[in-house]
Design a protein around this motif. Structure first.
Motif, PDB file in Angstrom:
ATOM      1  N   GLU A   5       0.829  -1.198   0.000  1.00 24.62           N
ATOM      2  CA  GLU A   5       0.000   0.000   0.000  1.00 24.62           C
ATOM      3  C   GLU A   5       0.867   1.252   0.000  1.00 24.62           C
ATOM      4  OE1 GLU A   5      -2.660  -0.414   3.300  1.00 24.62           O
ATOM      5  OE2 GLU A   5      -3.765  -2.036   2.340  1.00 24.62           O
ATOM      6  N   TYR A   8       1.992   1.875  -3.516  1.00 23.02           N
ATOM      7  CA  TYR A   8       0.951   2.477  -4.348  1.00 23.02           C
ATOM      8  C   TYR A   8       0.778   3.954  -4.020  1.00 23.02           C
ATOM      9  CZ  TYR A   8      -0.016  -2.460  -5.127  1.00 23.02           C
ATOM     10  OH  TYR A   8       0.112  -3.784  -5.426  1.00 23.02           O
ATOM     11  N   GLU A   9       0.877   4.286  -2.747  1.00 23.77           N
ATOM     12  CA  GLU A   9       0.822   5.700  -2.347  1.00 23.77           C
ATOM     13  C   GLU A   9       1.963   6.480  -3.008  1.00 23.77           C
ATOM     14  OE1 GLU A   9      -1.165   7.619  -0.412  1.00 23.77           O
ATOM     15  OE2 GLU A   9      -2.577   6.003   0.041  1.00 23.77           O
ATOM     16  N   SER A  58      -4.759   5.443  -4.660  1.00 24.18           N
ATOM     17  CA  SER A  58      -4.003   4.251  -4.269  1.00 24.18           C
ATOM     18  C   SER A  58      -4.931   3.057  -4.041  1.00 24.18           C
ATOM     19  CB  SER A  58      -3.148   4.520  -3.033  1.00 24.18           C
ATOM     20  OG  SER A  58      -3.955   4.880  -1.938  1.00 24.18           O
TER      21      SER A  58
END
Length: 142
Positions: A5, A8-9, A58
């Motif tokens: 995660e 993706y951020e 995201s």
């Protein structure tokens, strides 16, 4: 926050010029050096956009990767199922299971193989369908 995660951020921050936490088609196009037509960038954003706001965040990337992961898992399960479906009938029969287990160094009787199949044979037909196999392997498919 999980490591993926965070990745993706980081991707979103790279493309996100206005700092709203989302990627627009214009931002995507600009970050790619204008190499992509605006219509292509809009199509890419639309394909990833899960909430219909015309932007990618995201969470959209996480959903995409989960879908890709599920598709890969399904492909792997299909390959494993096909190994056991030695009779190529679309089902795993007790005879085919016995043969495959023997190839793996596990000697089982046909009766034992029937019992093994019976534990996951949801419709009681004496064989395992692909759907039943996925349940046995701890996954489910729609």
């Amino acid at each position: 926050m999980r490591r993926d995660e965070e990745e993706y951020e980081r991707v979103v921050r790279y493309f996100d010029e206005d700092g709203d936490g989302k990627i627009s088609a214009a931002e995507l196009r600009k970050r790619l050096g204008g190499e992509v037509a605006l219509e292509e960038a809009e199509m890419a954003i639309a394909a990833l956009d899960s909430d219909g706001d015309g932007l990618v965040c995201s969470e959209d990337l996480v959903r995409l990767m989960e879908e890709v992961g599920e598709e890969e898992k399904l492909k792997d399960l299909r390959e494993a199922f096909d190994l056991y479906d030695t009779e190529r009938c679309g089902f795993i029969t007790p005879k085919a299971l016995k043969r495959m287990l023997k190839n793996l160094g596990e000697s089982r009787s046909t009766l034992e193989c029937r019992a093994m199949i019976g534990a996951f044979d949801l419709n009681g037909d004496g064989v395992l369908s692909f759907h039943e196999f996925t349940i046995m392997m701890g996954s489910t498919i729609n």
